[in-house]
Design a protein around this motif. Structure first.
Motif, PDB file in Angstrom:
ATOM      1  N   MET A  63       0.854  -1.167   0.000  1.00 45.84           N
ATOM      2  CA  MET A  63       0.000   0.000   0.000  1.00 45.84           C
ATOM      3  C   MET A  63       0.902   1.232   0.000  1.00 45.84           C
ATOM      4  O   MET A  63       1.903   1.270   0.702  1.00 45.84           O
ATOM      5  CB  MET A  63      -0.901  -0.036   1.236  1.00 45.84           C
ATOM      6  N   GLU A  64       0.511   2.231  -0.766  1.00 46.85           N
ATOM      7  CA  GLU A  64       1.317   3.442  -0.872  1.00 46.85           C
ATOM      8  C   GLU A  64       1.240   4.277   0.403  1.00 46.85           C
ATOM      9  O   GLU A  64       0.225   4.271   1.101  1.00 46.85           O
ATOM     10  CB  GLU A  64       0.838   4.283  -2.056  1.00 46.85           C
ATOM     11  N   GLN A  65       2.300   4.995   0.666  1.00 49.33           N
ATOM     12  CA  GLN A  65       2.380   5.805   1.875  1.00 49.33           C
ATOM     13  C   GLN A  65       1.274   6.857   1.935  1.00 49.33           C
ATOM     14  O   GLN A  65       0.704   7.106   2.992  1.00 49.33           O
ATOM     15  CB  GLN A  65       3.766   6.464   1.975  1.00 49.33           C
ATOM     16  N   LEU A  66       0.945   7.462   0.797  1.00 51.52           N
ATOM     17  CA  LEU A  66      -0.123   8.467   0.781  1.00 51.52           C
ATOM     18  C   LEU A  66      -1.466   7.845   1.158  1.00 51.52           C
ATOM     19  O   LEU A  66      -2.270   8.470   1.858  1.00 51.52           O
ATOM     20  CB  LEU A  66      -0.215   9.123  -0.605  1.00 51.52           C
ATOM     21  N   LYS A  78      -4.959 -14.289  -0.379  1.00 52.20           N
ATOM     22  CA  LYS A  78      -4.567 -13.235  -1.316  1.00 52.20           C
ATOM     23  C   LYS A  78      -5.787 -12.658  -2.027  1.00 52.20           C
ATOM     24  O   LYS A  78      -5.874 -11.447  -2.257  1.00 52.20           O
ATOM     25  CB  LYS A  78      -3.550 -13.761  -2.327  1.00 52.20           C
ATOM     26  N   TYR A  79      -6.725 -13.524  -2.368  1.00 53.52           N
ATOM     27  CA  TYR A  79      -7.948 -13.064  -3.027  1.00 53.52           C
ATOM     28  C   TYR A  79      -8.761 -12.179  -2.086  1.00 53.52           C
ATOM     29  O   TYR A  79      -9.244 -11.117  -2.482  1.00 53.52           O
ATOM     30  CB  TYR A  79      -8.778 -14.263  -3.505  1.00 53.52           C
ATOM     31  N   LYS A  80      -8.897 -12.590  -0.833  1.00 50.33           N
ATOM     32  CA  LYS A  80      -9.626 -11.783   0.155  1.00 50.33           C
ATOM     33  C   LYS A  80      -8.939 -10.434   0.359  1.00 50.33           C
ATOM     34  O   LYS A  80      -9.594  -9.395   0.475  1.00 50.33           O
ATOM     35  CB  LYS A  80      -9.719 -12.513   1.490  1.00 50.33           C
ATOM     36  N   LYS A  81      -7.613 -10.457   0.391  1.00 47.64           N
ATOM     37  CA  LYS A  81      -6.852  -9.220   0.567  1.00 47.64           C
ATOM     38  C   LYS A  81      -7.101  -8.286  -0.614  1.00 47.64           C
ATOM     39  O   LYS A  81      -7.306  -7.082  -0.433  1.00 47.64           O
ATOM     40  CB  LYS A  81      -5.368  -9.535   0.711  1.00 47.64           C
ATOM     41  N   LEU A  82      -7.111  -8.830  -1.823  1.00 46.55           N
ATOM     42  CA  LEU A  82      -7.365  -8.028  -3.014  1.00 46.55           C
ATOM     43  C   LEU A  82      -8.769  -7.431  -2.990  1.00 46.55           C
ATOM     44  O   LEU A  82      -8.946  -6.246  -3.294  1.00 46.55           O
ATOM     45  CB  LEU A  82      -7.173  -8.875  -4.275  1.00 46.55           C
ATOM     46  N   GLN A  83      -9.743  -8.219  -2.603  1.00 46.12           N
ATOM     47  CA  GLN A  83     -11.115  -7.716  -2.509  1.00 46.12           C
ATOM     48  C   GLN A  83     -11.205  -6.565  -1.503  1.00 46.12           C
ATOM     49  O   GLN A  83     -11.833  -5.545  -1.773  1.00 46.12           O
ATOM     50  CB  GLN A  83     -12.076  -8.828  -2.094  1.00 46.12           C
ATOM     51  N   ASP A  86      -8.488  -5.525   8.644  1.00 45.94           N
ATOM     52  CA  ASP A  86      -8.545  -6.825   7.965  1.00 45.94           C
ATOM     53  C   ASP A  86      -7.378  -6.985   7.002  1.00 45.94           C
ATOM     54  O   ASP A  86      -6.763  -8.048   6.914  1.00 45.94           O
ATOM     55  CB  ASP A  86      -9.861  -6.981   7.192  1.00 45.94           C
ATOM     56  N   HIS A  87      -7.082  -5.921   6.278  1.00 41.53           N
ATOM     57  CA  HIS A  87      -5.974  -5.930   5.316  1.00 41.53           C
ATOM     58  C   HIS A  87      -4.647  -6.247   6.017  1.00 41.53           C
ATOM     59  O   HIS A  87      -3.874  -7.084   5.539  1.00 41.53           O
ATOM     60  CB  HIS A  87      -5.895  -4.566   4.614  1.00 41.53           C
ATOM     61  N   LEU A  88      -4.411  -5.600   7.137  1.00 39.74           N
ATOM     62  CA  LEU A  88      -3.170  -5.832   7.878  1.00 39.74           C
ATOM     63  C   LEU A  88      -3.094  -7.258   8.409  1.00 39.74           C
ATOM     64  O   LEU A  88      -2.031  -7.895   8.355  1.00 39.74           O
ATOM     65  CB  LEU A  88      -3.050  -4.831   9.030  1.00 39.74           C
ATOM     66  N   GLN A  89      -4.214  -7.761   8.891  1.00 37.97           N
ATOM     67  CA  GLN A  89      -4.254  -9.135   9.406  1.00 37.97           C
ATOM     68  C   GLN A  89      -4.007 -10.147   8.284  1.00 37.97           C
ATOM     69  O   GLN A  89      -3.241 -11.098   8.457  1.00 37.97           O
ATOM     70  CB  GLN A  89      -5.594  -9.396  10.076  1.00 37.97           C
ATOM     71  N   LEU A  90      -4.635  -9.934   7.145  1.00 39.87           N
ATOM     72  CA  LEU A  90      -4.422 -10.827   6.002  1.00 39.87           C
ATOM     73  C   LEU A  90      -2.966 -10.780   5.540  1.00 39.87           C
ATOM     74  O   LEU A  90      -2.382 -11.805   5.192  1.00 39.87           O
ATOM     75  CB  LEU A  90      -5.360 -10.460   4.851  1.00 39.87           C
ATOM     76  N   GLU A  91      -2.401  -9.592   5.547  1.00 36.54           N
ATOM     77  CA  GLU A  91      -0.998  -9.434   5.149  1.00 36.54           C
ATOM     78  C   GLU A  91      -0.076 -10.255   6.053  1.00 36.54           C
ATOM     79  O   GLU A  91       0.851 -10.911   5.578  1.00 36.54           O
ATOM     80  CB  GLU A  91      -0.638  -7.949   5.203  1.00 36.54           C
ATOM     81  N   ILE A 119     -11.212  -0.655  -0.060  1.00 37.23           N
ATOM     82  CA  ILE A 119     -10.477   0.481   0.520  1.00 37.23           C
ATOM     83  C   ILE A 119     -10.287   1.557  -0.544  1.00 37.23           C
ATOM     84  O   ILE A 119     -10.477   2.742  -0.282  1.00 37.23           O
ATOM     85  CB  ILE A 119      -9.121   0.023   1.101  1.00 37.23           C
ATOM     86  N   GLU A 120      -9.907   1.155  -1.747  1.00 37.77           N
ATOM     87  CA  GLU A 120      -9.696   2.114  -2.836  1.00 37.77           C
ATOM     88  C   GLU A 120     -10.964   2.901  -3.148  1.00 37.77           C
ATOM     89  O   GLU A 120     -10.896   4.100  -3.417  1.00 37.77           O
ATOM     90  CB  GLU A 120      -9.205   1.398  -4.100  1.00 37.77           C
ATOM     91  N   LYS A 121     -12.117   2.237  -3.116  1.00 40.47           N
ATOM     92  CA  LYS A 121     -13.381   2.935  -3.366  1.00 40.47           C
ATOM     93  C   LYS A 121     -13.604   4.026  -2.320  1.00 40.47           C
ATOM     94  O   LYS A 121     -14.018   5.130  -2.646  1.00 40.47           O
ATOM     95  CB  LYS A 121     -14.548   1.956  -3.345  1.00 40.47           C
TER      96      LYS A 121
END
Length: 71
Positions: free
Chosen positions: A1-4, A53-58, A25-30, A63-65
């Motif tokens: 994930m980018e710093q910004l 990895k699929y769950k992390k991508l979803q 959730d993202h951090l836990q999956l990572e 998050i991006e939205k």
């Protein structure tokens, strides 16, 4: 994930429950992915890794939205 992105998340996670939940959730999956990638994997472990990895991508897409609306 980018710093910004991380900075934007940090700014808004206390006021945006969904963003906070998705980021945690993202951090836990990572962490789970990193742990699995350090091991010799059985077929079952490889399937689990792919699923994580699929769950992390979803989650990242969700998050991006949210970040798009905050920019």
């Amino acid at each position: 994930m980018e710093q910004l992105d991380i900075q934007l998340i940090e700014q808004h996670k206390t006021s945006n429950y969904e963003l906070n939940r998705l980021y945690n959730d993202h951090l836990q999956l990572e962490e789970q992915i990193d742990h699995l990638e350090k091991q010799a994997l059985s077929v079952k472990d490889q399937q689990q890794l792919s699923s994580l990895k699929y769950k992390k991508l979803q989650g990242r897409q969700e998050i991006e939205k949210i970040l798009f609306t905050l920019r």
